[in-house]
Design an enzyme around this catalytic site. Sequence first.
Site, PDB file in Angstrom:
ATOM      1  N   ASP A  94      -6.458  -5.742  -2.357  1.00  0.00           N
ATOM      2  CA  ASP A  94      -5.133  -6.285  -2.625  1.00  0.00           C
ATOM      3  C   ASP A  94      -5.151  -7.384  -3.682  1.00  0.00           C
ATOM      4  OD1 ASP A  94      -4.054  -4.478  -0.881  1.00  0.00           O
ATOM      5  OD2 ASP A  94      -3.991  -5.871   0.805  1.00  0.00           O
TER       6      ASP A  94
ATOM      7  N   HIS B 119       0.807  -1.216   0.000  1.00  0.00           N
ATOM      8  CA  HIS B 119       0.000   0.000   0.000  1.00  0.00           C
ATOM      9  C   HIS B 119       0.843   1.271   0.000  1.00  0.00           C
ATOM     10  CE1 HIS B 119      -3.085  -2.597   2.380  1.00  0.00           C
ATOM     11  NE2 HIS B 119      -3.140  -2.842   1.090  1.00  0.00           N
TER      12      HIS B 119
ATOM     13  N   TYR C 122       1.356   1.172  13.823  1.00  0.00           N
ATOM     14  CA  TYR C 122       2.189   2.081  13.056  1.00  0.00           C
ATOM     15  C   TYR C 122       1.717   3.513  13.155  1.00  0.00           C
ATOM     16  CZ  TYR C 122      -1.199   1.233   9.217  1.00  0.00           C
ATOM     17  OH  TYR C 122      -2.327   1.093   8.449  1.00  0.00           O
TER      18      TYR C 122
ATOM     19  N   LYS D 220       6.007   5.952   7.577  1.00  0.00           N
ATOM     20  CA  LYS D 220       5.457   5.049   8.593  1.00  0.00           C
ATOM     21  C   LYS D 220       6.556   4.528   9.501  1.00  0.00           C
ATOM     22  CE  LYS D 220       1.794   3.334   5.559  1.00  0.00           C
ATOM     23  NZ  LYS D 220       1.252   2.140   4.876  1.00  0.00           N
TER      24      LYS D 220
END
Length: 181
Positions: free
Chosen positions: A168, A62, A131, A71
Amino acid sequence: MKVITTTIPNVLIIEPKVFGDERGFFFESFNRRHFAELTGRDVDFVQDNHSRSVKGVLRGLHYQIQQPQGKLVRVVQGTVFDVAVDIRKSAPTFGQHVAAELSAENKRMLWIPEGFAHGFVVISDTAEFLYKTTDYWAPEFERSIAWNDPAIGIQWPIQGEPALSAKDQFGKSLVDAEHFA
């Protein structure tokens, strides 16, 4: 904190200093000043995310084509195989990836700067993944690159097909995906 460099500059493995005894452990998972000293980046994290997944779930690859997110990722329960793919067209490492095993046991974190696609697969029975992001989630700008694109060549430590979200399942190949300049 200790920083381990990877084959792609600016993607870093971070090992916190853990203080433990018979009662348990303590560690500082983020300190803005120390992070800036170690990475050369003074980031402003604006969002924290937490996911739980079962073995074989693969999330990714992603990224957000606008409002890109840096991130800082870590695992608080279980183990994942975590991957960052460079999708900056002008970078000498375009299309290359870095992978690291992150677990509750090793307490490692991975810093993934803006300009990278990110994904992970759960290799323990379950895993909880945390995250921090440098920009807000913007679903209209979210994109997905195919987890199994042979041009990237990630050697995922799984048997058979992973469990994927609908999004996905339709990830684009690296060559067909939108890139950063």
